[in-house]
Design an enzyme around this catalytic site. Sequence first.
Site, PDB file in Angstrom:
ATOM      1  N   ARG A  88       0.812  -1.213   0.000  1.00 53.84           N
ATOM      2  CA  ARG A  88       0.000   0.000   0.000  1.00 53.84           C
ATOM      3  C   ARG A  88       0.855   1.276   0.000  1.00 53.84           C
ATOM      4  O   ARG A  88       0.313   2.372  -0.161  1.00 53.84           O
ATOM      5  CB  ARG A  88      -0.971  -0.007   1.192  1.00 53.84           C
ATOM      6  N   HIS A 163      -7.746  -1.919  12.322  1.00 58.05           N
ATOM      7  CA  HIS A 163      -7.317  -0.575  12.705  1.00 58.05           C
ATOM      8  C   HIS A 163      -8.046  -0.133  13.975  1.00 58.05           C
ATOM      9  O   HIS A 163      -9.129  -0.637  14.288  1.00 58.05           O
ATOM     10  CB  HIS A 163      -7.659   0.439  11.593  1.00 58.05           C
ATOM     11  N   CYS A 253     -12.871   4.954   6.103  1.00 55.96           N
ATOM     12  CA  CYS A 253     -11.694   4.594   5.278  1.00 55.96           C
ATOM     13  C   CYS A 253     -11.697   5.231   3.895  1.00 55.96           C
ATOM     14  O   CYS A 253     -10.634   5.384   3.289  1.00 55.96           O
ATOM     15  CB  CYS A 253     -11.639   3.085   5.068  1.00 55.96           C
TER      16      CYS A 253
HETATM   17  C1  CIR Z   1      -6.306  -3.093   4.077  1.00 53.71           C
HETATM   18  O1  CIR Z   1      -6.221  -4.178   4.646  1.00 53.71           O
HETATM   19  O2  CIR Z   1      -5.402  -2.257   4.116  1.00 53.71           O
HETATM   20  C2  CIR Z   1      -7.555  -2.799   3.282  1.00 53.71           C
HETATM   21  N1  CIR Z   1      -8.052  -3.989   2.696  1.00 53.71           N
HETATM   22  C3  CIR Z   1      -8.613  -2.172   4.154  1.00 53.71           C
HETATM   23  C4  CIR Z   1      -8.218  -0.826   4.680  1.00 53.71           C
HETATM   24  C5  CIR Z   1      -9.308  -0.180   5.447  1.00 53.71           C
HETATM   25  N2  CIR Z   1      -8.933   1.117   5.873  1.00 53.71           N
HETATM   26  C6  CIR Z   1      -9.243   1.645   7.035  1.00 53.71           C
HETATM   27  O3  CIR Z   1      -9.803   0.985   7.894  1.00 53.71           O
HETATM   28  N3  CIR Z   1      -8.847   2.867   7.274  1.00 53.71           N
END
Ligand code: CIR
Length: 262
Positions: A88, A163, A253
């Site tokens: 990411r 998170h 998110c």
């Molecule tokens: C991840 O695992 O990074 C993504 N599939 C989901 C991210 C979700 N973001 C968040 O809770 N801020």
Amino acid sequence: MTSVRMAITRKVSRSIADCQLTHLDREPIDYATAARQHEAYEHALAELGCRVLSLPPIDALPDAVFVEDAAIVLDEIAVICRPGAPARQPETPSIVEVLLPWRELAAIETPGTVDGGDLLRVGRTIWAGRSTRTNAEGVAQLRAILAPHGYAVHEVAIDRALHLKSAITLIRDGDEPAVLVNPAWIDASFLGAIERIEVDPSEPAAGNALLLGETLIYPEAFARTREKLEAQGFAIHPVPASELAKAEGGVTCCSLVFGVGG
Ligand code: CIR
């Protein structure tokens, strides 16, 4: 004083089914459904007064729709995160470009890692979840960056959810703040006397709400928690969010919301 609320979003990647997963088993994610629901989310932001800056998708980066993880934007400064999942990390440069006109910028540097989803602001305190994504070095850097701006940064361990904000979010700002929390995922006693509303135990992922002014953008799936919130006077703007939930994403998110003058 700020007079316009901006919301940065990014369209869903066609590769969303290849997203990172930590606490959920992989199940099929339908791109078209995810894209349609995301559009409804963008409409909700606009209806609630945001000027929505909808960025084009980055299909090579499956999780790029989750822009919250790339930065934290405060009134005084924006801090570009360094996501804990290496796949990411390439998401952040485009967010730098978008935020440059609006804020002084700082950045978390290697070996620090911070995901924006781990950062819960309550007043001038930032609670930083120590998760699989956010490390001690990242939290220390954030603390050093924000101290001159009058923010205190405190660490809190989060290991039962992806998170910190998967488990707890701010639902009322100002002098009498309140949070929505799933107590099975986090012991929120670190918040002291701050008012806490608990999710219905049958809806574990219901602790993630997006506060805009005095309204909560909230997944339509969590009817029981919603009822509880409404009974306590909270205004809810429901959105369909089931498809990106399969990617471990909630409603905070998918945007970076901040005020701008004029
Ligand atoms: C991840 O695992 O990074 C993504 N599939 C989901 C991210 C979700 N973001 C968040 O809770 N801020």
